[in-house]
Design a protein around this motif. Structure first.
Motif, PDB file in Angstrom:
ATOM      1  N   GLU A   1      17.855   6.552 -25.646  1.00 44.45           N
ATOM      2  CA  GLU A   1      18.258   6.088 -24.320  1.00 44.45           C
ATOM      3  C   GLU A   1      18.725   4.654 -24.427  1.00 44.45           C
ATOM      4  OE1 GLU A   1      15.412   6.536 -21.176  1.00 44.45           O
ATOM      5  OE2 GLU A   1      15.819   8.678 -21.023  1.00 44.45           O
ATOM      6  N   VAL A   2      19.697   4.331 -23.600  1.00 37.13           N
ATOM      7  CA  VAL A   2      20.218   2.972 -23.550  1.00 37.13           C
ATOM      8  C   VAL A   2      20.351   2.581 -22.088  1.00 37.13           C
ATOM      9  CG1 VAL A   2      22.613   3.769 -23.741  1.00 37.13           C
ATOM     10  CG2 VAL A   2      22.057   1.403 -24.303  1.00 37.13           C
ATOM     11  N   THR A   3      19.940   1.368 -21.765  1.00 37.16           N
ATOM     12  CA  THR A   3      20.086   0.848 -20.413  1.00 37.16           C
ATOM     13  C   THR A   3      21.128  -0.258 -20.451  1.00 37.16           C
ATOM     14  OG1 THR A   3      17.812   1.393 -19.837  1.00 37.16           O
ATOM     15  CG2 THR A   3      18.923  -0.270 -18.463  1.00 37.16           C
ATOM     16  N   PHE A   4      22.181  -0.051 -19.677  1.00 41.37           N
ATOM     17  CA  PHE A   4      23.258  -1.033 -19.558  1.00 41.37           C
ATOM     18  C   PHE A   4      23.095  -1.764 -18.240  1.00 41.37           C
ATOM     19  CE2 PHE A   4      25.246   2.229 -22.253  1.00 41.37           C
ATOM     20  CZ  PHE A   4      25.665   1.436 -23.319  1.00 41.37           C
ATOM     21  N   GLN A   5      23.325  -3.068 -18.285  1.00 42.90           N
ATOM     22  CA  GLN A   5      23.416  -3.868 -17.074  1.00 42.90           C
ATOM     23  C   GLN A   5      24.748  -4.598 -17.135  1.00 42.90           C
ATOM     24  OE1 GLN A   5      19.843  -5.933 -15.582  1.00 42.90           O
ATOM     25  NE2 GLN A   5      18.891  -5.299 -17.505  1.00 42.90           N
ATOM     26  N   ALA A   6      25.481  -4.552 -16.024  1.00 40.69           N
ATOM     27  CA  ALA A   6      26.799  -5.187 -16.009  1.00 40.69           C
ATOM     28  C   ALA A   6      27.214  -5.454 -14.573  1.00 40.69           C
ATOM     29  CB  ALA A   6      27.827  -4.287 -16.691  1.00 40.69           C
ATOM     30  N   ARG A   7      28.212  -6.320 -14.443  1.00 40.80           N
ATOM     31  CA  ARG A   7      28.763  -6.628 -13.126  1.00 40.80           C
ATOM     32  C   ARG A   7      30.063  -5.850 -12.960  1.00 40.80           C
ATOM     33  NH1 ARG A   7      27.827  -9.246  -9.292  1.00 40.80           N
ATOM     34  NH2 ARG A   7      26.656 -11.108  -9.497  1.00 40.80           N
ATOM     35  N   HIS A   8      30.100  -5.017 -11.934  1.00 43.87           N
ATOM     36  CA  HIS A   8      31.286  -4.223 -11.596  1.00 43.87           C
ATOM     37  C   HIS A   8      31.437  -4.199 -10.080  1.00 43.87           C
ATOM     38  CE1 HIS A   8      31.940  -2.703 -15.634  1.00 43.87           C
ATOM     39  NE2 HIS A   8      30.651  -2.430 -15.713  1.00 43.87           N
ATOM     40  N   LEU A   9      32.662  -4.290  -9.635  1.00 43.89           N
ATOM     41  CA  LEU A   9      32.971  -4.224  -8.206  1.00 43.89           C
ATOM     42  C   LEU A   9      32.173  -5.266  -7.411  1.00 43.89           C
ATOM     43  CD1 LEU A   9      33.041  -0.325  -7.903  1.00 43.89           C
ATOM     44  CD2 LEU A   9      35.016  -1.855  -8.040  1.00 43.89           C
ATOM     45  N   GLY A  10      32.004  -6.446  -8.042  1.00 40.61           N
ATOM     46  CA  GLY A  10      31.350  -7.554  -7.360  1.00 40.61           C
ATOM     47  C   GLY A  10      29.848  -7.462  -7.261  1.00 40.61           C
ATOM     48  N   ARG A  11      29.246  -6.543  -7.997  1.00 33.14           N
ATOM     49  CA  ARG A  11      27.807  -6.325  -7.885  1.00 33.14           C
ATOM     50  C   ARG A  11      27.205  -6.040  -9.257  1.00 33.14           C
ATOM     51  NH1 ARG A  11      24.868  -1.153  -6.107  1.00 33.14           N
ATOM     52  NH2 ARG A  11      22.888  -2.154  -5.734  1.00 33.14           N
ATOM     53  N   ARG A  12      25.942  -6.377  -9.454  1.00 35.06           N
ATOM     54  CA  ARG A  12      25.230  -6.105 -10.704  1.00 35.06           C
ATOM     55  C   ARG A  12      24.707  -4.667 -10.673  1.00 35.06           C
ATOM     56  NH1 ARG A  12      25.359  -8.162 -15.554  1.00 35.06           N
ATOM     57  NH2 ARG A  12      23.381  -8.246 -16.616  1.00 35.06           N
ATOM     58  N   TRP A  13      25.011  -3.883 -11.719  1.00 34.13           N
ATOM     59  CA  TRP A  13      24.597  -2.486 -11.802  1.00 34.13           C
ATOM     60  C   TRP A  13      23.691  -2.285 -13.010  1.00 34.13           C
ATOM     61  CZ3 TRP A  13      26.097   0.755  -7.944  1.00 34.13           C
ATOM     62  CH2 TRP A  13      27.168   0.352  -7.161  1.00 34.13           C
ATOM     63  N   ARG A  14      22.837  -1.303 -12.915  1.00 35.62           N
ATOM     64  CA  ARG A  14      21.947  -0.927 -14.018  1.00 35.62           C
ATOM     65  C   ARG A  14      21.978   0.594 -14.144  1.00 35.62           C
ATOM     66  NH1 ARG A  14      16.806  -3.453 -15.814  1.00 35.62           N
ATOM     67  NH2 ARG A  14      15.643  -1.813 -16.859  1.00 35.62           N
ATOM     68  N   MET A  15      22.200   1.062 -15.376  1.00 32.62           N
ATOM     69  CA  MET A  15      22.241   2.499 -15.600  1.00 32.62           C
ATOM     70  C   MET A  15      21.624   2.826 -16.950  1.00 32.62           C
ATOM     71  SD  MET A  15      25.422   5.174 -15.600  1.00 32.62           S
ATOM     72  CE  MET A  15      26.050   4.800 -17.222  1.00 32.62           C
ATOM     73  N   THR A  16      20.802   3.864 -16.976  1.00 33.05           N
ATOM     74  CA  THR A  16      20.204   4.339 -18.220  1.00 33.05           C
ATOM     75  C   THR A  16      20.773   5.717 -18.531  1.00 33.05           C
ATOM     76  OG1 THR A  16      18.179   3.105 -17.788  1.00 33.05           O
ATOM     77  CG2 THR A  16      18.035   4.913 -19.387  1.00 33.05           C
ATOM     78  N   SER A  17      21.208   5.886 -19.778  1.00 36.46           N
ATOM     79  CA  SER A  17      21.753   7.159 -20.241  1.00 36.46           C
ATOM     80  C   SER A  17      21.035   7.588 -21.507  1.00 36.46           C
ATOM     81  CB  SER A  17      23.250   7.034 -20.556  1.00 36.46           C
ATOM     82  OG  SER A  17      23.980   6.849 -19.382  1.00 36.46           O
ATOM     83  N   ARG A  18      21.005   8.901 -21.723  1.00 29.31           N
ATOM     84  CA  ARG A  18      20.393   9.483 -22.924  1.00 29.31           C
ATOM     85  C   ARG A  18      21.470  10.254 -23.690  1.00 29.31           C
ATOM     86  NH1 ARG A  18      16.354  12.564 -20.836  1.00 29.31           N
ATOM     87  NH2 ARG A  18      14.914  10.853 -21.139  1.00 29.31           N
ATOM     88  N   ILE A  19      21.425  10.155 -25.015  1.00 26.11           N
ATOM     89  CA  ILE A  19      22.318  10.950 -25.864  1.00 26.11           C
ATOM     90  C   ILE A  19      21.730  12.357 -25.913  1.00 26.11           C
ATOM     91  CG2 ILE A  19      23.390  11.215 -28.141  1.00 26.11           C
ATOM     92  CD1 ILE A  19      24.257   8.672 -26.614  1.00 26.11           C
ATOM     93  N   THR A  20      22.449  13.322 -25.317  1.00 24.43           N
ATOM     94  CA  THR A  20      21.929  14.687 -25.199  1.00 24.43           C
ATOM     95  C   THR A  20      22.591  15.671 -26.169  1.00 24.43           C
ATOM     96  OG1 THR A  20      23.489  15.146 -23.415  1.00 24.43           O
ATOM     97  CG2 THR A  20      21.282  14.389 -22.779  1.00 24.43           C
ATOM     98  N   VAL A  21      23.741  15.300 -26.705  1.00 23.16           N
ATOM     99  CA  VAL A  21      24.433  16.112 -27.710  1.00 23.16           C
ATOM    100  C   VAL A  21      24.924  15.149 -28.780  1.00 23.16           C
ATOM    101  CG1 VAL A  21      26.413  17.632 -28.158  1.00 23.16           C
ATOM    102  CG2 VAL A  21      25.181  17.811 -25.983  1.00 23.16           C
ATOM    103  N   TYR A  22      24.748  15.558 -30.058  1.00 26.64           N
ATOM    104  CA  TYR A  22      25.153  14.684 -31.165  1.00 26.64           C
ATOM    105  C   TYR A  22      25.620  15.569 -32.309  1.00 26.64           C
ATOM    106  CZ  TYR A  22      24.754  10.964 -34.694  1.00 26.64           C
ATOM    107  OH  TYR A  22      25.000  10.042 -35.674  1.00 26.64           O
ATOM    108  N   ASP A  23      26.914  15.561 -32.579  1.00 25.97           N
ATOM    109  CA  ASP A  23      27.500  16.359 -33.651  1.00 25.97           C
ATOM    110  C   ASP A  23      28.509  15.486 -34.394  1.00 25.97           C
ATOM    111  OD1 ASP A  23      28.457  18.360 -35.320  1.00 25.97           O
ATOM    112  OD2 ASP A  23      29.634  19.339 -33.752  1.00 25.97           O
TER     113      ASP A  23
END
Length: 156
Positions: A53-75
């Motif tokens: 899992e990776v949590t990204f934090q960044a500024r987009h569209l004038g606002r700070r966003w936080r999103m966590t994603s998991r690698i679910t397929v890896y080939d």
């Protein structure tokens, strides 16, 4: 209703090179310097693998966003998928495909499927604002990966 965004790029580098660059969180964060993106992984590794899992934090569209994603397929080096586990979307799935089109060329396809919250209002905002914005981000990120991959292939 889900919205799909697709960006296709051809990179003059082997699929393994492009695949590995796409899974490097530092490369990912560096691809959009204006967003001041940071990335934190659950594994501590900078290159993601299945289940990470990776949590990204960044500024987009004038606002700070936080999103966590998991690698679910890896080939490796053909495909990996990351899916939002926490974040701003009702659902988000990002498929990364790498298809050799010669010994040292790769067709890289980013296919992102998103579903915004807020029902019909979210669907309209997605169609008018989010989808074009995300398409631009994916295009910029692909150009960054292309630049790095092609530079690596030319370096001794």
């Amino acid at each position: 209703m889900p919205t799909e965004i697709e960006v296709v790029s051809v990179v003059d580098a082997a699929a393994t090179t492009v695949f590995d660059l796409e899974l490097d969180v530092d490369v990912h964060a560096g691809s959009l310097p204006g967003s001041r993106e940071t990335a934190t992984t659950t594994s501590g590794r900078r290159r993601l693998a299945l289940g990470d899992e990776v949590t990204f934090q960044a500024r987009h569209l004038g606002r700070r966003w936080r999103m966590t994603s998991r690698i679910t397929v890896y080939d490796r080096p053909r495909l990996f998928v990351d899916e939002q586990t926490r974040g701003p979307f009702r659902a988000m799935r990002h498929e990364h495909r790498f298809e050799p089109v010669g010994p040292t060329r790769t067709r890289m396809t980013d296919r992102m499927t998103i579903q915004a919250p807020l029902g019909p209002i979210g669907a309209v905002v997605t169609r008018l604002l989010l989808a074009p914005y995300l398409r631009r981000l994916l295009t910029e990120r692909a150009a960054h990966i292309k630049h790095l991959a092609e530079g690596e292939t030319r370096d001794p």
